[in-house]
Design a protein around this motif. Structure first.
Motif, mmCIF file in Angstrom:
data_model
loop_
_atom_site.group_PDB
_atom_site.id
_atom_site.type_symbol
_atom_site.label_atom_id
_atom_site.label_comp_id
_atom_site.label_asym_id
_atom_site.label_seq_id
_atom_site.Cartn_x
_atom_site.Cartn_y
_atom_site.Cartn_z
ATOM 1 N N SER A 1 0.814 -1.221 0.000
ATOM 2 C CA SER A 1 0.000 0.000 0.000
ATOM 3 C C SER A 1 0.847 1.271 0.000
ATOM 4 O O SER A 1 0.408 2.305 -0.503
ATOM 5 C CB SER A 1 -0.943 -0.007 1.204
ATOM 6 N N LEU A 2 2.042 1.235 0.574
ATOM 7 C CA LEU A 2 2.883 2.433 0.668
ATOM 8 C C LEU A 2 4.180 2.291 -0.121
ATOM 9 O O LEU A 2 5.125 3.058 0.090
ATOM 10 C CB LEU A 2 3.217 2.716 2.142
ATOM 11 N N VAL A 3 4.229 1.359 -1.045
ATOM 12 C CA VAL A 3 5.483 1.057 -1.732
ATOM 13 C C VAL A 3 5.846 2.152 -2.734
ATOM 14 O O VAL A 3 4.985 2.782 -3.350
ATOM 15 C CB VAL A 3 5.378 -0.311 -2.444
ATOM 16 N N ARG A 4 7.149 2.389 -2.875
ATOM 17 C CA ARG A 4 7.701 3.270 -3.899
ATOM 18 C C ARG A 4 8.458 2.387 -4.893
ATOM 19 O O ARG A 4 9.388 1.680 -4.512
ATOM 20 C CB ARG A 4 8.646 4.314 -3.304
ATOM 21 N N TYR A 5 8.055 2.456 -6.147
ATOM 22 C CA TYR A 5 8.676 1.628 -7.175
ATOM 23 C C TYR A 5 9.839 2.378 -7.814
ATOM 24 O O TYR A 5 9.713 3.551 -8.177
ATOM 25 C CB TYR A 5 7.660 1.269 -8.261
ATOM 26 N N GLN A 6 10.953 1.699 -7.946
ATOM 27 C CA GLN A 6 12.102 2.264 -8.639
ATOM 28 C C GLN A 6 12.017 1.916 -10.123
ATOM 29 O O GLN A 6 11.018 1.375 -10.591
ATOM 30 C CB GLN A 6 13.395 1.729 -8.021
ATOM 31 N N SER A 7 13.062 2.207 -10.877
ATOM 32 C CA SER A 7 13.050 1.978 -12.324
ATOM 33 C C SER A 7 12.863 0.501 -12.642
ATOM 34 O O SER A 7 13.426 -0.371 -11.986
ATOM 35 C CB SER A 7 14.367 2.463 -12.940
ATOM 36 N N MET B 1 8.322 -0.677 1.737
ATOM 37 C CA MET B 1 8.448 0.750 1.477
ATOM 38 C C MET B 1 9.043 1.028 0.093
ATOM 39 O O MET B 1 8.812 2.068 -0.493
ATOM 40 C CB MET B 1 9.339 1.408 2.546
ATOM 41 N N GLY B 2 9.826 0.066 -0.415
ATOM 42 C CA GLY B 2 10.443 0.251 -1.726
ATOM 43 C C GLY B 2 10.695 -1.079 -2.425
ATOM 44 O O GLY B 2 11.106 -2.049 -1.786
ATOM 45 N N HIS C 1 2.731 -2.400 -11.749
ATOM 46 C CA HIS C 1 2.757 -0.944 -11.598
ATOM 47 C C HIS C 1 3.364 -0.351 -12.862
ATOM 48 O O HIS C 1 4.519 -0.621 -13.181
ATOM 49 C CB HIS C 1 3.588 -0.540 -10.374
ATOM 50 N N GLU D 1 5.425 5.779 -13.873
ATOM 51 C CA GLU D 1 4.825 7.095 -14.016
ATOM 52 C C GLU D 1 5.723 8.057 -14.780
ATOM 53 O O GLU D 1 5.267 9.080 -15.285
ATOM 54 C CB GLU D 1 4.501 7.671 -12.634
ATOM 55 N N SER D 2 6.990 7.762 -14.845
ATOM 56 C CA SER D 2 7.927 8.627 -15.564
ATOM 57 C C SER D 2 9.010 7.764 -16.201
ATOM 58 O O SER D 2 9.118 6.570 -15.926
ATOM 59 C CB SER D 2 8.568 9.648 -14.610
#
Length: 547
Positions: free
Chosen positions: A227-233, A256-257, A448, A451-452
């Protein structure tokens, strides 16, 4: 050559004899230690043989020769660490060959089912060839291979990740120890009843129950809270290996990541293989280190390899542009032209095979009009998913022989029909070729969407991080379990060609280049040209003759 014992009996002075014995003991220690550091032990007669041969060499020459012999001994794939006299003599013979060896091929196309298999030896911390399963074509192996190929990829990624500087920080003498991160196993989390902070786990991203993602490794599986994960490249798909960072509490890993496993440059990876041939082909040694082939590669500055995809041989416009291509390169033939499927523009039902056979026969008639091109160029054909050969399972075998018999009988060894994917070795260059609409499949099955950033960049970092061309679940992209090694991208090749219906691109990362030539008819007849001597990529296009 006179040995030290004979020399000692010829001297009248005890002092000279003592000096010679001391020199002999130092030489013996030097030779034995060099082999011991590489995991070998010498028989007494083997050691004496080397001492007699290298007694009169300078220290530098002796060191170089010993290192050469050790490399050739490693390539003999011994089943024990004790070195016999026969092993030493064979290594010296191979080391003394300064000419272009018989196995040093300038151009070689390697079928996916001819790629050797290697296993990581944890005790010796190096990869050893699996003699039992290498080059064994078995499309229906034992059930254990269903999980073995994933386990092999996990071990490959784990050993590479564990020695990354993030987990093994370097410190200089007199400086304060940097804080390093440590990899955890899933069993360590499951054995704890209290909260654990700053956890990093390497595992397979999977859904063991619908709607809930788990991280799985050989020791167990743990549920994930994303729910709070940050996806890297990268493109994170189910059945890819990831590094999950977060905290563990109540039998759930709160992530978290999510990060792709770090890629590793070839110079580091190759240390753990030695000089053995990992790429495939007839040579026992790795041709990337061949000085002879390196000289030939640099001397042929104008050598080119062309890559075209969706070469529809039943399309009049495509055939017209191919004639222009052959005519333009007839005076300056490239080393090879790689044609990738599909080779027909539409399905013909039960007549598909006969239509394709007729199309290849027509192509042979066209090529016969360009004798200079035929004399110097190789024509490589890689099937697409709609071409008749086998179900949509990777790796795909070459086109059936009854379809290609006419063009092969007319053009001989100038045409090569190979598997998908395949590997191409040009001098010291290693090239991996895949015809697959991978971008669409990866994006569609990603948990996922980025997004960029640039999709080709995300794809490239994902494939290199996963060490494979197909980091997807077996339901999305089936693979032949025992031949999954044919999809490996480890150690990094020089060039990866992924022919995709996505727009053409050229990308580079850690001296490994990725290209997509795009669809030949859908991109106004554009293609890619690779220059091995300078390692550059050129975008080319056949102009419209109607203008």
């Amino acid at each position: 050559m006179v040995g030290w014992r004979e020399l000692c009996t010829c001297q009248s002075s005890d002092l000279v004899c003592h000096i010679l014995i001391k020199m002999d003991l130092n030489l013996k220690k030097e030779i034995a230690m060099a082999f011991k550091l590489n995991g070998f032990s010498l028989r007494k007669e083997s050691c004496l043989f080397l001492m007699e041969n290298f007694a009169n060499y300078s220290a530098d020459d002796r060191k170089n020769w010993i290192n050469k012999i050790i490399l050739h001994v490693q390539n003999q794939q011994l089943h024990q660490s004790i070195i016999e006299m026969s092993h030493i003599k064979l290594a010296i013979k191979e080391s003394s060959n300064n000419g272009l060896e018989e196995s040093e091929t300038i151009f070689n196309v390697i079928n996916a089912f001819q790629i050797p298999k290697f296993n990581y030896n944890i005790e010796r911390k190096k990869f050893l060839r699996d003699e039992k399963n290498s080059l064994k074509v078995d499309l229906y192996p034992e059930a254990r291979w269903r999980f073995q190929y994933l386990l092999d990829r996990y071990i490959l990624i784990l050993q590479r990740t564990a020695r990354n500087k993030v987990f093994t920080p370097e410190t200089l003498p007199g400086t304060k120890q940097e804080k390093g991160f440590s990899l955890r196993k899933v069993e360590h989390l499951l054995s704890c009843s209290s909260r654990i902070n700053e956890v990093i786990v390497l595992g397979l991203l999977t859904q063991l129950t619908e709607g809930t993602y788990y991280l799985e490794d050989p020791t167990g599986a743990v549920a994930l809270d994303l729910s709070l994960v940050r996806y890297q490249s990268g493109l994170f798909t189910e059945h890819c290996f990831v590094l999950a960072e977060g905290h563990y509490e109540d039998r759930i890993l709160h992530v978290m990541g999510l990060v792709m496993p770090p890629a590793e440059c070839r110079s580091i990876s190759q240390v753990y293989y030695g000089n053995v041939n990992t790429f495939g082909g007839p040579s026992k040694t790795l041709l990337k280190n061949s000085e002879n082939l390196s000289k030939i590669e640099k001397a042929n500055e104008d050598a080119m390899i062309l890559f075209l995809a969706d070469v529809w041989l039943d399309d009049v416009k495509v055939l017209s542009r191919l004639k222009s291509l052959f005519s333009g390169y007839n005076g300056f033939p490239p080393a090879a032209i790689v044609f990738m499927g599909e080779f027909l523009s539409c399905p013909y039902g039960y007549e598909h095979g006969n239509q394709l056979k007729t199309a290849f026969k027509a192509l042979a008639d066209i090529l016969s009009q360009y004798p200079q091109l035929l004399e110097a160029c190789k024509f490589v054909f890689v099937p697409g998913s709609a071409d008749p050969s086998s179900p949509n399972i990777l790796p795909r075998p070459h086109l059936p022989e009854f379809i290609t018999e006419d063009i092969r009988s007319k053009l001989g060894d100038r045409v090569i029909f190979t598997s998908n994917p395949c590997r191409i070795q040009y001098c010291t260059q290693e090239i991996v070729v895949l015809r697959h609409n991978l971008v669409t499949k990866m994006c569609r099955n990603s948990i996922h969407f980025p997004e960029s950033g640039d999709i080709p960049d995300h794809l490239m970092k994902t494939l290199l991080g996963q060490c494979t061309l197909a980091p997807l679940s077996i339901g999305v992209q089936p693979v032949y379990w025992q031949h999954a090694d044919a999809l490996n991208l480890y150690p990094m090749p020089d060039l990866v060609v992924i022919a995709d219906n996505f727009k053409p691109y050229t990308r580079s990362y850690q001296n490994c280049q990725f290209i997509n030539p795009g669809s030949f008819p859908r991109t106004d007849f554009s293609f890619k040209v690779y220059m091995p001597a300078s390692r550059t990529i050129e975008d080319s296009q056949i102009p419209n003759e109607d203008l």
